[in-house]
Design an enzyme around this catalytic site. Sequence first.
Site, mmCIF file in Angstrom:
data_model
loop_
_atom_site.group_PDB
_atom_site.id
_atom_site.type_symbol
_atom_site.label_atom_id
_atom_site.label_comp_id
_atom_site.label_asym_id
_atom_site.label_seq_id
_atom_site.Cartn_x
_atom_site.Cartn_y
_atom_site.Cartn_z
ATOM 1 N N THR A 123 17.181 4.184 -7.801
ATOM 2 C CA THR A 123 18.341 4.117 -8.695
ATOM 3 C C THR A 123 19.566 4.268 -7.494
ATOM 4 O O THR A 123 19.583 4.557 -6.676
ATOM 5 C CB THR A 123 18.837 5.151 -9.543
ATOM 6 O OG1 THR A 123 19.999 4.970 -9.821
ATOM 7 C CG2 THR A 123 18.304 6.431 -8.974
ATOM 8 N N ASP A 124 20.575 3.477 -8.042
ATOM 9 C CA ASP A 124 22.013 3.193 -7.053
ATOM 10 C C ASP A 124 22.656 4.792 -7.110
ATOM 11 O O ASP A 124 23.435 5.053 -6.199
ATOM 12 C CB ASP A 124 23.019 2.148 -7.734
ATOM 13 C CG ASP A 124 23.378 2.253 -9.329
ATOM 14 O OD1 ASP A 124 22.930 3.323 -9.976
ATOM 15 O OD2 ASP A 124 24.306 1.547 -9.651
ATOM 16 N N GLU A 125 22.263 5.648 -7.980
ATOM 17 C CA GLU A 125 22.996 6.805 -8.141
ATOM 18 C C GLU A 125 22.549 7.622 -6.946
ATOM 19 O O GLU A 125 23.259 8.881 -6.682
ATOM 20 C CB GLU A 125 22.442 7.409 -9.665
ATOM 21 C CG GLU A 125 22.827 6.640 -10.781
ATOM 22 C CD GLU A 125 22.581 7.285 -12.224
ATOM 23 O OE1 GLU A 125 22.715 8.656 -12.033
ATOM 24 O OE2 GLU A 125 22.639 6.382 -13.155
ATOM 25 N N TYR A 147 19.528 14.996 -11.584
ATOM 26 C CA TYR A 147 18.460 13.778 -11.578
ATOM 27 C C TYR A 147 18.557 12.846 -10.266
ATOM 28 O O TYR A 147 17.513 12.554 -9.847
ATOM 29 C CB TYR A 147 19.070 12.909 -12.667
ATOM 30 C CG TYR A 147 18.833 11.315 -12.707
ATOM 31 C CD1 TYR A 147 17.327 11.008 -12.833
ATOM 32 C CD2 TYR A 147 19.662 10.409 -12.462
ATOM 33 C CE1 TYR A 147 16.967 9.634 -12.612
ATOM 34 C CE2 TYR A 147 19.256 9.335 -12.184
ATOM 35 C CZ TYR A 147 17.813 8.756 -12.530
ATOM 36 O OH TYR A 147 17.278 7.399 -12.482
ATOM 37 N N LYS A 151 15.893 12.066 -7.519
ATOM 38 C CA LYS A 151 15.407 10.707 -7.099
ATOM 39 C C LYS A 151 15.439 10.408 -5.740
ATOM 40 O O LYS A 151 14.583 9.691 -5.013
ATOM 41 C CB LYS A 151 16.159 9.704 -7.921
ATOM 42 C CG LYS A 151 15.755 9.572 -9.322
ATOM 43 C CD LYS A 151 14.452 8.948 -9.697
ATOM 44 C CE LYS A 151 14.338 7.642 -9.357
ATOM 45 N NZ LYS A 151 12.972 7.234 -9.971
#
Length: 334
Positions: A123-125, A147, A151
């Site tokens: 994810t870009d997060e 989260y 990741k």
Amino acid sequence: MKKIMVTGGAGFIGSAFVRWELAQHPDLHIVTFDKLTYAGNLDNLKDVDPARHTFIQGDIADREAVLAAAEGCDAIVNFAAESHVDRSILGADEFLETNVRGVYNLAESAKTLGTARLLLVSTDEVYGSIESGSFSETDRLNPRNPYSAAKAGGDMIGLSYFSTFGLPVLVTRGSNTYGPYQYPEKVLPLFVTNAVDDEPLPLYQGGEHNVRDWLYVDDHARGIDCVLRLGTPGEIYNLAGGNERENITLTRRILELTGKDESLIKLVPDRPGHDRRYSIDATKAHALGWKPEMDWNEGVAQTVRWYQDNEWWWRKIKSGEFRAYYARQYGTVK
Ligand code: NAD
Ligand code: TYD
């Protein structure tokens, strides 16, 4: 590739990927391996051809189960994750177990079996928030909630297996994804289904502060397919939607499409550590030939229509485990 294992394939993006792969590659067989957590749902796979698809219920952190299921597969594509930021703030045990240990277990299993490709859907997060400009794949990671930290840990352990053991690991980092079959804890399906029922839309910070870059789910699935087949092992590929919108813009569009007015918007306490803006540069994936195709206005309209037409899918979810989560997360939002 003749046979691939899709872990987390009963979730939102994983099931779209399964449908996409089977439609695009007529000789392919898919093994979907999924724990069926609260977010996993076999309704998401109801249309796939059983002759070309095998479902196995299992945990990616279970070595024996993964080895047995992945035997004979040309690739493993991992979607399995605990995926909701707000839940990770309420408690992160399962996030660490699945998003880090589970990925480690997939890497060990792929190494044991000599699997030709292991693609980790990320994810870009993991890059964290950015005020202006966009992150590229070489930027430092700055995950700011449990989260995204978990990741990032999974990405790192996976890529270490490329450096240390030569395992052909690839990582994609997609932006906020929307479309049919998304569990209604995420903002778009939550707001659409609440609007249909004239329930409040709990908007953090008034929605003018936070920006997300929206990617239609089938474009995301195509991007993962492209990286799986054409990407270089050991590399990371950003998959950006190219549709940055303030949350209030998305909220107003949902209200317009459902025919409701702004009195439904309820300002609720902000998410702790709420990332202000996500933005990634996908030049590298574009060079492989991928780009998103769905227009944002049209994609949101199609998606809202899908939830309006498929109450059978989301009503049973919202009357189950979801209710306890909703009460815990939002209290009584009125
Ligand atoms: P989702 O929550 O809808 O689905 C996750 C799936 O993984 C479910 O089917 C669940 O049962 C399964 N699962 C969870 N733990 C498991 C375990 N231990 N073993 C086996 N299966 C397990 O998630 P999603 O939105 O489809 O996201 C899929 C992937 O894409 C995730 O890795 C997520 O981090 C990533 N991603 C999501 C977005 C987004 O906007 N939704 C954006 C970028 C990347
Ligand atoms: P979400 O769908 O949870 O995705 P992510 O946190 O992975 O970006 O949230 C998207 C945006 O919507 C984020 O800025 C938080 C905001 N949001 C709300 O304002 N209210 C809500 O009830 C939820 C779930 C999200």
